[in-house]
Design a protein around this motif. Sequence first.
Motif, short mmCIF file in Angstrom:
data_model
loop_
_atom_site.label_atom_id
_atom_site.label_comp_id
_atom_site.label_asym_id
_atom_site.label_seq_id
_atom_site.Cartn_x
_atom_site.Cartn_y
_atom_site.Cartn_z
N UNK A 157 12.87 -4.24 -18.33
CA UNK A 157 12.09 -3.73 -17.19
C UNK A 157 12.98 -2.77 -16.40
N UNK A 158 12.44 -1.62 -16.04
CA UNK A 158 13.23 -0.61 -15.32
C UNK A 158 13.64 -1.13 -13.94
N UNK A 159 14.82 -0.68 -13.51
CA UNK A 159 15.32 -1.08 -12.19
C UNK A 159 14.34 -0.68 -11.08
N UNK A 160 13.75 0.48 -11.23
CA UNK A 160 12.82 0.97 -10.22
C UNK A 160 11.62 0.04 -10.11
N UNK A 161 11.14 -0.43 -11.28
CA UNK A 161 9.98 -1.34 -11.29
C UNK A 161 10.34 -2.70 -10.66
N UNK A 162 11.55 -3.20 -11.01
CA UNK A 162 11.98 -4.48 -10.43
C UNK A 162 12.11 -4.36 -8.92
N UNK A 163 12.69 -3.25 -8.47
CA UNK A 163 12.85 -3.01 -7.04
C UNK A 163 11.51 -2.97 -6.33
N UNK A 164 10.54 -2.30 -6.94
CA UNK A 164 9.19 -2.23 -6.34
C UNK A 164 8.55 -3.62 -6.26
N UNK A 165 8.76 -4.41 -7.32
CA UNK A 165 8.18 -5.75 -7.34
C UNK A 165 8.74 -6.59 -6.19
N UNK A 166 10.06 -6.54 -6.00
CA UNK A 166 10.68 -7.29 -4.92
C UNK A 166 10.24 -6.77 -3.56
N UNK A 167 10.06 -5.45 -3.48
CA UNK A 167 9.61 -4.84 -2.23
C UNK A 167 8.20 -5.32 -1.88
N UNK A 168 7.31 -5.29 -2.87
CA UNK A 168 5.92 -5.72 -2.65
C UNK A 168 5.87 -7.20 -2.31
N UNK A 169 6.69 -8.00 -3.01
CA UNK A 169 6.73 -9.44 -2.76
C UNK A 169 7.12 -9.73 -1.32
N UNK A 170 8.14 -9.03 -0.83
CA UNK A 170 8.60 -9.24 0.55
C UNK A 170 7.55 -8.77 1.56
N UNK A 171 6.86 -7.67 1.23
CA UNK A 171 5.80 -7.17 2.11
C UNK A 171 4.66 -8.18 2.21
N UNK A 172 4.31 -8.79 1.07
CA UNK A 172 3.22 -9.79 1.06
C UNK A 172 3.60 -10.98 1.94
N UNK A 173 4.83 -11.48 1.79
CA UNK A 173 5.29 -12.62 2.60
C UNK A 173 5.29 -12.26 4.08
N UNK A 174 5.79 -11.05 4.37
CA UNK A 174 5.81 -10.59 5.76
C UNK A 174 4.42 -10.48 6.35
N UNK A 175 3.48 -9.94 5.56
CA UNK A 175 2.10 -9.77 6.04
C UNK A 175 1.44 -11.14 6.26
N UNK A 176 1.70 -12.09 5.35
CA UNK A 176 1.11 -13.43 5.47
C UNK A 176 1.64 -14.14 6.73
N UNK A 177 2.97 -14.07 6.95
CA UNK A 177 3.53 -14.73 8.13
C UNK A 177 3.05 -14.07 9.41
N UNK A 178 2.97 -12.73 9.40
CA UNK A 178 2.52 -12.01 10.60
C UNK A 178 1.07 -12.35 10.92
N UNK A 179 0.21 -12.33 9.89
CA UNK A 179 -1.21 -12.62 10.10
C UNK A 179 -1.40 -14.06 10.57
N UNK A 180 -0.72 -15.01 9.91
CA UNK A 180 -0.84 -16.42 10.31
C UNK A 180 -0.31 -16.64 11.71
#
Length: 626
Positions: free
Chosen positions: A93-116
């Motif tokens: 898996x390309x580094x860029x793709x892995x980086x994006x996945x981790x970025x999206x994962x952190x954004x999802x967690x941040x959005x969930x905590x903020x909304x809750x």
Amino acid sequence: MNLFNLAKKNIKGNVNNYLLYFFSMVVCIIIFYTFNSLLYIPEIQNAVQHLDSTMSQTSIILIGFIIVFIGYSNAFFTKKRKKEVGLYSLLGVKKKTIGRMLFVENIIIGAMTLLTGLILGIILSRLSTMLLLKLLGAPIEVSFSIPLEAILTTTLVFTIITIFTSVQSYLLIYRFQLIELFHAEKKGEKVPKASLFSAGLAFVLLTSSYWLMFNGMTMLAIPLVVFGTYLLFRSLTVYLLKRAQKKKAKYYHGINIIGTSHLLYRVRGNALMLTIIALLITGAIPYIQAGFSEYAMTEKDARNSAPFSYIYLSKDKAIDQQINHIIANDKNHPIAEQLDIPIISVKGTTTAPFQDNNDLSINLMAEQTFHQVKKILDLGDIPPISGEQAIAFKYYSIDQPATNFKGHDIDIPLTQGKQTMTLEKLEKKSVTLTGGQELLYLVVDDKMFSKMAEHFPPITYKAYEVENEKTTKETSNTLQKLSDENMQMLTYYEKYTSIQAFTGMKMFIVSSLALVLLAASGSIIYFKQISEAHADQNRYEILRKIGVSKKEVRSTIAKQTLFVFILPLLIGILNAGMLLLSIVVAYDMDLIENILYFLYAVAAYGVIYLIYYVLTITSYNQIVNK
């Protein structure tokens, strides 16, 4: 499977690890939103003075704690995910793709905590407002509202923090070589040597910091406390663990050898964490103690500031009669006592070591009057006086023993000549009638007072004591409207409510910050221990295969976790206790009373700290003992 779905799958797979982080973040968001929402409630703004500046400063402190907490938590998740990230890279898996996945994962967690956090914050904001009004003692009805400004501010702050941590996650794959990612959890530490020099230096730094505290140089003591605490953990933990190794019978009992060695090999990594926790406790406990003591002492402070239910300087007999009529007609608060307090204000000079001894402002009080007011003013008894004898009352700006004042003369200029009085005693107590700057009061013989009254016309204070004075709102407001500045009208109700508003707000802020500190300190230890649990999972699996029971593993986990939890708590309590004692000594405060509230603060902190301990050993056990 797209990045979004993959990120969701990863979050579900790590839900146990994210749960406490999610909970702690939600608590932070709720508190931050609550503080900001209070700024936009008109009833609260009217009830509390300087609310904007107080809440703004508290919000900045909150943001600072939250950034530190999120940074530490993000470091924990980064370390734990290195092997997973390395596996993705190994599979092509390309580094860029892995980086994006981790970025999206952190954004999802941040959005969930903020909304809750926002949803719960909005739901609980009414309860928070009611709690604050209760602490303020303000009988105000506040309608339910959802301030858009508070939502936008909270969203903006936590969005910026989330984006920053998401970028850090994105860069993870670029910061390490593939081999480093796979061996991140296998990096160990050398067993440190016990250093007498470090232990001695830690002792010198901490004792020096305590000396600075007791000599009014607390700011200079702070860096010494920080470095001293760190060196103490580096040396003390090694000493305690090495000593445990020498007790062979206990060391080789069960699998104690595993727990002791585990802690010994991670001393350096734990030293910094233990220092951070100890410093958080050092700052948190005195702050909580101050909030408890000030709020509990509201009535006492109000009594010191306004000893009578109503008191004012008499200027006109007609006004006096009108005021008496208003107070007497308040049937819910019958008059318990009514006093006239004649005072003679003069200037004088003295050889006694008062700061302004060449230009003394003096209030003379007759001995008979003193005996009428001594109980209400809590002044105690004085020995009989006669002739030119006088007893002085002054609390502030006295930097010498009271015995140094005895026998000195005070000269009061008259139209012709002067009147000399001799100090028989100095009482370090303050006489407060209508507030303002503290003056020197001299209690003199009744005949001397009458003699001085021939040269200086006395002024008379009218004082009233009524029943249930804490609820005299209407009468107090009426009297304040009737009087002018020259009358120096002072009511107990006015002082009590203003002090209660201040201490109530402080108590609310302290409680909120304490929750954040507790969440941060407990979570930091939790994440550190859970990180070590994942690293040691294979070792404990080997122990079980060679016959070690789950009960023995659980016992070892409880002991080594207790060691990590108890050390910073004890050192933090020691540092906090020294800070408290230095403040008590500096301001001549009630030692027993402050120690009692200090113990309350330690107990309150300790209960929640215990919950984190139980949660940590439970999670640790589930990881290595499943």
